[in-house]
Design an enzyme around this catalytic site. Structure first.
Site, PDB file in Angstrom:
ATOM      1  N   GLY A 157      24.811  49.660  42.210  1.00 39.05           N
ATOM      2  CA  GLY A 157      23.141  49.768  41.930  1.00 39.05           C
ATOM      3  C   GLY A 157      22.860  48.578  42.002  1.00 39.05           C
ATOM      4  N   GLN A 212      36.271  46.606  36.377  1.00 38.25           N
ATOM      5  CA  GLN A 212      36.183  45.377  37.094  1.00 38.25           C
ATOM      6  C   GLN A 212      35.671  44.347  36.542  1.00 38.25           C
ATOM      7  OE1 GLN A 212      34.012  47.369  40.418  1.00 38.25           O
ATOM      8  NE2 GLN A 212      33.472  45.207  41.000  1.00 38.25           N
ATOM      9  N   GLN A 239      37.340  40.918  48.274  1.00 39.36           N
ATOM     10  CA  GLN A 239      37.209  42.303  47.994  1.00 39.36           C
ATOM     11  C   GLN A 239      37.494  43.074  49.504  1.00 39.36           C
ATOM     12  OE1 GLN A 239      34.484  44.502  45.246  1.00 39.36           O
ATOM     13  NE2 GLN A 239      33.289  44.779  47.153  1.00 39.36           N
ATOM     14  N   LYS A 255      30.080  38.983  52.507  1.00 41.16           N
ATOM     15  CA  LYS A 255      29.652  38.178  51.296  1.00 41.16           C
ATOM     16  C   LYS A 255      31.017  38.193  50.214  1.00 41.16           C
ATOM     17  CE  LYS A 255      27.315  36.651  47.775  1.00 41.16           C
ATOM     18  NZ  LYS A 255      28.346  37.377  46.660  1.00 41.16           N
ATOM     19  N   HIS A 315      19.961  45.593  46.784  1.00 41.28           N
ATOM     20  CA  HIS A 315      19.102  44.507  47.407  1.00 41.28           C
ATOM     21  C   HIS A 315      19.080  44.318  48.695  1.00 41.28           C
ATOM     22  CE1 HIS A 315      23.062  42.532  47.742  1.00 41.28           C
ATOM     23  NE2 HIS A 315      23.238  42.391  46.348  1.00 41.28           N
ATOM     24  N   GLY A 365      21.158  43.060  50.744  1.00 44.76           N
ATOM     25  CA  GLY A 365      22.590  42.906  51.181  1.00 44.76           C
ATOM     26  C   GLY A 365      23.256  44.542  51.232  1.00 44.76           C
ATOM     27  N   HIS A 366      22.746  45.172  50.338  1.00 45.34           N
ATOM     28  CA  HIS A 366      23.150  46.656  50.166  1.00 45.34           C
ATOM     29  C   HIS A 366      22.327  47.478  51.438  1.00 45.34           C
ATOM     30  CE1 HIS A 366      23.505  45.883  45.904  1.00 45.34           C
ATOM     31  NE2 HIS A 366      24.956  46.212  46.194  1.00 45.34           N
ATOM     32  N   SER A 406      22.506  38.314  46.559  1.00 47.11           N
ATOM     33  CA  SER A 406      23.650  38.689  45.782  1.00 47.11           C
ATOM     34  C   SER A 406      22.625  39.225  44.350  1.00 47.11           C
ATOM     35  CB  SER A 406      24.525  37.667  45.416  1.00 47.11           C
ATOM     36  OG  SER A 406      24.935  37.876  43.962  1.00 47.11           O
ATOM     37  N   SER A 407      23.341  40.138  43.745  1.00 52.07           N
ATOM     38  CA  SER A 407      22.525  40.681  42.350  1.00 52.07           C
ATOM     39  C   SER A 407      22.570  39.543  41.465  1.00 52.07           C
ATOM     40  CB  SER A 407      23.233  41.755  41.876  1.00 52.07           C
ATOM     41  OG  SER A 407      23.551  42.568  42.665  1.00 52.07           O
TER      42      SER A 407
END
Ligand code: PAF
Length: 305
Positions: free
Chosen positions: A56, A86, A178, A174, A59, A61-62, A210-211
């Site tokens: 959630g 995580q 992961q 990014k 931004h 990027g999502h 990034s958040s």
């Protein structure tokens, strides 16, 4: 020294649509909170099904992941779940930024079909005690700095894949490690889906979206471009014929040290599949780094091919 021509490519933000109306007259988005409802909804979705897992606070990027998934699939499912498993004990799960109403409006504007928003108890009911763990590639870089982090990521991603049954799932370059870890899990466990990697979205000055950028104060924000500048330097050295990975890492570290608000966590020139550090750079190589700007830890990377 000009790094203009040698910097990693930037995806212009203007190609990512924003501020669309929340009302979508012809499109109805379903918001689902339980696993059983999600499973029965999945049976009704047209295939192929694209899936974007998120925590959630969406931004640009999502939006790049969502728009790519929307374009490539008949149906689109986005999950919003801040995954406690995580977070390190030092990181604050409870203060992670959340804004579900804004997220839902953004997703409706992107013609998303289904939002899966389970509660923590729905995903981790009391007594939950099964984990998915990938070896080796999780031990380096982010894994070394954040023990247990990837076990939390692979466990939630495997559970979401099992619930949503996507044809394709979309992850950002990014968070390169992961994506590598998720690809390894999918290959090792023969999961029946494709993982698609989407290029990093950058601000005009190169800072990766990034958040965590929201935590940077006014003085820290310009200092945060040091990650991109260090990656530009790596690319430039490599294009000039530098093959000594140690020398590239040293020069990147020296550049970061000149920025008084920055502290290097790691600087890496590694194989993009195994994440083993190179002595001599052999393309493709993943140049990556984690840098603390004030209290904010940022990561970024670029592939040298
Ligand atoms: O990248 C993220 O936002 C998270 O790690 C993910 C993939 C949604 C799993 O919680």
């Amino acid at each position: 020294m000009s790094t203009k021509q040698t910097c990693p490519e930037r995806k212009p933000l203007s190609t990512i649509s924003q501020n669309k109306s929340h009302q979508t007259h012809s499109h109805q988005m379903k918001v689902i909170e339980t696993i059983s409802e999600m499973r029965s909804m999945r049976r009704q979705l047209a295939t192929p099904v694209g899936f974007v897992p998120t925590m959630g606070y969406l931004h640009e990027g999502h939006l790049a992941l969502i728009q790519r998934a929307r374009a490539e699939n008949a149906s689109l499912v986005v999950s919003i779940f801040v995954n406690p498993a995580q977070f390190d004990p030092q990181e604050d799960f409870s203060s992670y930024p959340r804004n579900p109403q804004r997220d839902l409006a953004m997703l409706a504007a992107e013609q998303n079909d289904v939002v899966f928003m389970p509660s923590v108890m729905e995903i981790y009911p009391s007594g939950f005690n099964s984990w998915v763990e990938v070896g080796q590639v999780t031990e380096r870089l982010e894994g070394a700095s954040r023990p247990g982090h990837f076990r939390g990521v692979t466990t939630i991603v495997a559970k979401l894949f099992d619930i949503v049954q996507p044809t394709r799932a979309y992850f950002g370059q990014k968070d390169a490690q992961q994506t590598i870890v998720v690809k390894k899990m999918v290959a090792d466990l023969a999961m029946d889906l494709e993982i698609v990697t989407v290029p990093t979205v950058r601000k005009p000055d190169g800072l990766a979206v990034s958040s965590r950028n929201a935590y940077l104060n006014l003085e820290e924000r310009p200092a945060a471009t040091v990650l991109y500048r260090a990656l530009c330097l790596a690319r430039q050295l490599w294009l000039q014929g530098e093959k000594d990975a140690g020398n590239i890492r040293r020069q990147m570290t020296a550049l970061i040290q000149k920025e008084s608000r920055a502290t290097t966590d790691y600087v890496s020139m590694a194989d993009p599949e195994t994440l083993e550090e190179f002595d001599t750079v052999k393309p493709p190589a993943l140049a990556s780094l984690a840098v603390q700007i004030g209290k904010v830890r940022l990561i970024d990377n670029v592939v040298l091919e």
